[in-house]
Design a protein around this motif. Sequence first.
Motif, PDB file in Angstrom:
ATOM      1  N   GLN A  29       0.830  -1.190   0.000  1.00  0.00           N
ATOM      2  CA  GLN A  29       0.000   0.000   0.000  1.00  0.00           C
ATOM      3  C   GLN A  29       0.874   1.254   0.000  1.00  0.00           C
ATOM      4  OE1 GLN A  29      -3.429   0.396  -0.006  1.00  0.00           O
ATOM      5  NE2 GLN A  29      -3.570  -1.801  -0.402  1.00  0.00           N
ATOM      6  N   SER A  31       0.091   3.993   1.291  1.00  0.00           N
ATOM      7  CA  SER A  31      -0.036   4.510   2.659  1.00  0.00           C
ATOM      8  C   SER A  31      -0.269   3.317   3.588  1.00  0.00           C
ATOM      9  CB  SER A  31      -1.215   5.494   2.768  1.00  0.00           C
ATOM     10  OG  SER A  31      -1.013   6.606   1.915  1.00  0.00           O
ATOM     11  N   SER A  32       0.745   2.979   4.359  1.00  0.00           N
ATOM     12  CA  SER A  32       0.667   1.783   5.202  1.00  0.00           C
ATOM     13  C   SER A  32      -0.373   1.944   6.307  1.00  0.00           C
ATOM     14  CB  SER A  32       2.035   1.480   5.824  1.00  0.00           C
ATOM     15  OG  SER A  32       2.460   2.571   6.618  1.00  0.00           O
ATOM     16  N   ALA A  33      -0.997   0.827   6.654  1.00  0.00           N
ATOM     17  CA  ALA A  33      -2.010   0.831   7.714  1.00  0.00           C
ATOM     18  C   ALA A  33      -1.356   0.584   9.068  1.00  0.00           C
ATOM     19  CB  ALA A  33      -3.058  -0.228   7.445  1.00  0.00           C
ATOM     20  N   TYR A  49      -5.708   3.581  11.380  1.00  0.00           N
ATOM     21  CA  TYR A  49      -5.585   4.616  10.344  1.00  0.00           C
ATOM     22  C   TYR A  49      -4.529   4.219   9.329  1.00  0.00           C
ATOM     23  CZ  TYR A  49      -1.200   6.251  12.551  1.00  0.00           C
ATOM     24  OH  TYR A  49       0.084   6.359  13.039  1.00  0.00           O
ATOM     25  N   SER A  50      -4.457   4.957   8.234  1.00  0.00           N
ATOM     26  CA  SER A  50      -3.418   4.758   7.224  1.00  0.00           C
ATOM     27  C   SER A  50      -2.478   5.947   7.215  1.00  0.00           C
ATOM     28  CB  SER A  50      -4.038   4.559   5.838  1.00  0.00           C
ATOM     29  OG  SER A  50      -4.738   3.337   5.787  1.00  0.00           O
ATOM     30  N   ARG A  51      -1.199   5.691   6.846  1.00  0.00           N
ATOM     31  CA  ARG A  51      -0.140   6.671   7.051  1.00  0.00           C
ATOM     32  C   ARG A  51       0.480   7.146   5.727  1.00  0.00           C
ATOM     33  NH1 ARG A  51       4.075   4.597  11.225  1.00  0.00           N
ATOM     34  NH2 ARG A  51       4.342   6.856  11.422  1.00  0.00           N
ATOM     35  N   ASN A  75      -6.781   6.581   2.694  1.00  0.00           N
ATOM     36  CA  ASN A  75      -7.682   5.452   2.447  1.00  0.00           C
ATOM     37  C   ASN A  75      -8.982   5.600   3.243  1.00  0.00           C
ATOM     38  OD1 ASN A  75      -5.665   4.467   0.752  1.00  0.00           O
ATOM     39  ND2 ASN A  75      -4.704   3.338   2.410  1.00  0.00           N
ATOM     40  N   THR A  78     -10.141   7.369   9.399  1.00  0.00           N
ATOM     41  CA  THR A  78      -9.493   6.974  10.651  1.00  0.00           C
ATOM     42  C   THR A  78     -10.556   6.709  11.707  1.00  0.00           C
ATOM     43  OG1 THR A  78      -7.471   8.183  10.172  1.00  0.00           O
ATOM     44  CG2 THR A  78      -7.976   7.802  12.493  1.00  0.00           C
TER      45      THR A  78
END
Length: 281
Positions: A29, A31-33, A49-51, A75, A78
Amino acid sequence: MKKLYTLLVAALAAGLTLTSQAQGFKVPQASSAQTITQEFGLGKITVSYSRPNVKGRKIFGGLEPYGKVWRTGANTATVITFTDDVTLDGNKVPAGEYALFTIPDTKEWTVVLNKTTKQWGAYEYKQADDFLRFKVKPGKTPQPVETFAIQFENVMPSTADLHLMWERTDLAVHLTTDVDTRVMAGIATAMNGEKKPYFNAATYYYENGKDLNKALEWITEAEKTNTKAPHIKLWKARIQLKMGNKAAAAATAQEGAALAKEQKNDEYVKLNEAVLAQAKS
């Protein structure tokens, strides 16, 4: 239009996943979860959340416009979950699950708890579904933060700070919870039962500025049931020292250190000797 866009994004994401699986490989991804859980008071707080990363872009006032609702990550929205009632910057929040949105601005952000947790980004966000809105002034991070981060700091039994950090912005939300009322009620109930929690009650009284005479009474009762316990001696000495009885504290701590040496428990040798040193100073 918003709904169509949301469906399109979700479809593209699903298509990419299916294609990757069909070809026998996974795609990371962008944006990592992350899910973090923090014990707080007598309960827990969980944030999922995603980062996203900065990647050389201007974030606030650029990628994330001022005055617009932000999903506070990437994504899906949050989600923050409280197992107990809490207070956020003076605003009472019942235990439950909420979507966490924010509205960035130059001098003041709006923090939003929304009742609709399952949504993609903020494309279908409805203010009518808000449970709470409140204002927070943003601060600055000491160094640039590449990857958006949510973390807990200054975690005490009944207070903590939740930080949202990205680029050079640090938004801190102060949390409190009512622990004392519940613990005191629990101690009162337990002391009327058969198994009285003398040790735990005494240490709670010591740590939280309660009646030290009662704390000493209870720790002495705990001592009677386990005369060879250096940890009980330690807490009794601490209580005596806090009450101003240095001679009694020194004698108790000396007993505790001697017991710990017999049991080859270096940790409680050190702790009891520290109280002994204080009592003799």
